[in-house]
Design a protein around this motif. Structure first.
Motif, mmCIF file in Angstrom:
data_model
loop_
_atom_site.group_PDB
_atom_site.id
_atom_site.type_symbol
_atom_site.label_atom_id
_atom_site.label_comp_id
_atom_site.label_asym_id
_atom_site.label_seq_id
_atom_site.Cartn_x
_atom_site.Cartn_y
_atom_site.Cartn_z
ATOM 1 N N PHE A 186 -2.370 0.017 4.567
ATOM 2 C CA PHE A 186 -1.904 1.066 3.663
ATOM 3 C C PHE A 186 -0.837 0.479 2.754
ATOM 4 C CE2 PHE A 186 -3.480 3.858 7.074
ATOM 5 C CZ PHE A 186 -4.229 4.741 6.319
ATOM 6 N N LYS A 187 -0.755 0.965 1.534
ATOM 7 C CA LYS A 187 0.282 0.525 0.608
ATOM 8 C C LYS A 187 1.463 1.483 0.756
ATOM 9 C CE LYS A 187 -2.824 -1.954 -2.184
ATOM 10 N NZ LYS A 187 -2.963 -2.702 -3.374
ATOM 11 N N VAL A 188 2.555 0.938 1.284
ATOM 12 C CA VAL A 188 3.722 1.735 1.658
ATOM 13 C C VAL A 188 4.980 1.047 1.132
ATOM 14 C CG1 VAL A 188 5.057 2.629 3.614
ATOM 15 C CG2 VAL A 188 2.568 2.550 3.752
ATOM 16 N N ILE A 189 5.910 1.858 0.646
ATOM 17 C CA ILE A 189 7.200 1.353 0.190
ATOM 18 C C ILE A 189 8.291 2.038 1.009
ATOM 19 C CG2 ILE A 189 8.826 1.177 -1.733
ATOM 20 C CD1 ILE A 189 6.368 1.327 -3.620
ATOM 21 N N GLU A 190 9.128 1.244 1.645
ATOM 22 C CA GLU A 190 10.291 1.781 2.351
ATOM 23 C C GLU A 190 11.446 1.835 1.363
ATOM 24 O OE1 GLU A 190 13.276 0.764 6.081
ATOM 25 O OE2 GLU A 190 11.535 -0.492 5.730
ATOM 26 N N ALA A 232 1.448 5.583 -0.621
ATOM 27 C CA ALA A 232 0.738 5.696 -1.895
ATOM 28 C C ALA A 232 -0.569 6.477 -1.795
ATOM 29 C CB ALA A 232 0.475 4.304 -2.468
ATOM 30 N N VAL A 233 -1.311 6.291 -0.731
ATOM 31 C CA VAL A 233 -2.603 6.966 -0.612
ATOM 32 C C VAL A 233 -2.433 8.489 -0.560
ATOM 33 C CG1 VAL A 233 -2.818 6.917 1.916
ATOM 34 C CG2 VAL A 233 -4.879 6.811 0.475
ATOM 35 N N LEU A 234 -1.301 8.956 -0.073
ATOM 36 C CA LEU A 234 -1.018 10.394 0.003
ATOM 37 C C LEU A 234 -0.093 10.866 -1.110
ATOM 38 C CD1 LEU A 234 -0.371 10.691 3.848
ATOM 39 C CD2 LEU A 234 -2.501 11.145 2.616
ATOM 40 N N LYS A 288 -8.853 3.321 -4.858
ATOM 41 C CA LYS A 288 -8.586 3.395 -6.297
ATOM 42 C C LYS A 288 -7.328 4.218 -6.589
ATOM 43 C CE LYS A 288 -10.700 4.623 -10.689
ATOM 44 N NZ LYS A 288 -11.890 5.132 -11.365
ATOM 45 N N ILE A 289 -7.217 5.405 -6.012
ATOM 46 C CA ILE A 289 -6.035 6.253 -6.249
ATOM 47 C C ILE A 289 -4.808 5.672 -5.551
ATOM 48 C CG2 ILE A 289 -6.443 7.896 -4.359
ATOM 49 C CD1 ILE A 289 -5.124 8.790 -7.833
ATOM 50 N N GLU A 290 -4.997 5.074 -4.384
ATOM 51 C CA GLU A 290 -3.885 4.443 -3.685
ATOM 52 C C GLU A 290 -3.285 3.334 -4.544
ATOM 53 O OE1 GLU A 290 -2.936 2.561 0.690
ATOM 54 O OE2 GLU A 290 -4.907 2.184 -0.171
ATOM 55 N N TYR A 334 2.330 2.313 -9.866
ATOM 56 C CA TYR A 334 3.296 3.123 -10.599
ATOM 57 C C TYR A 334 4.676 3.043 -9.944
ATOM 58 C CZ TYR A 334 5.612 7.156 -12.639
ATOM 59 O OH TYR A 334 6.521 7.973 -13.266
ATOM 60 N N TYR A 335 4.746 3.290 -8.631
ATOM 61 C CA TYR A 335 6.033 3.281 -7.937
ATOM 62 C C TYR A 335 6.577 1.868 -7.734
ATOM 63 C CZ TYR A 335 6.026 8.242 -7.473
ATOM 64 O OH TYR A 335 6.060 9.583 -7.765
ATOM 65 N N LYS A 336 5.698 0.914 -7.568
ATOM 66 C CA LYS A 336 6.135 -0.479 -7.447
ATOM 67 C C LYS A 336 6.891 -0.895 -8.712
ATOM 68 C CE LYS A 336 3.418 -4.170 -7.673
ATOM 69 N NZ LYS A 336 2.372 -5.168 -7.353
#
Length: 85
Positions: free
Chosen positions: A11-15, A44-46, A70-72, A78-80
């Motif tokens: 999963f693509k996650v940012i802490e 990101a996926v959510l 794709k949406i993730e 964007y947030y990165k």
């Protein structure tokens, strides 16, 4: 400081901290329990920000579906960029 979280499910996650989130207009309230935490996880996926407890609960039963990539990726990029990661 915001950082990308590696995880076995890919999963693509940012802490990031609640203060970092506030700088871009977020309010730092968990999208799952409505609680607050000094640190949390943008998933990101959510397109959600979770407190550590809710993130761990979600991650424990989450499945990474290929059709969500794709949406993730769009959300993550964007947030990165917002957090200079």
């Amino acid at each position: 400081m915001a950082k990308i979280v590696d995880n076995p499910k890919r999963f693509k996650v940012i802490e990031l901290s609640r203060n970092e989130l506030a700088k871009i207009g977020g309010i730092g309230i968990c999208d799952r329990c409505n609680g607050t935490s000094n640190t949390g996880y943008y998933v990101a996926v959510l397109n959600c920000w979770f407190c550590p407890k809710c993130y761990n609960e979600w991650y424990g039963c989450a499945t990474h579906y290929p059709e969500d990539i794709k949406i993730e990726n769009k959300n993550f990029e964007y947030y990165k960029n917002l957090f200079d990661l």
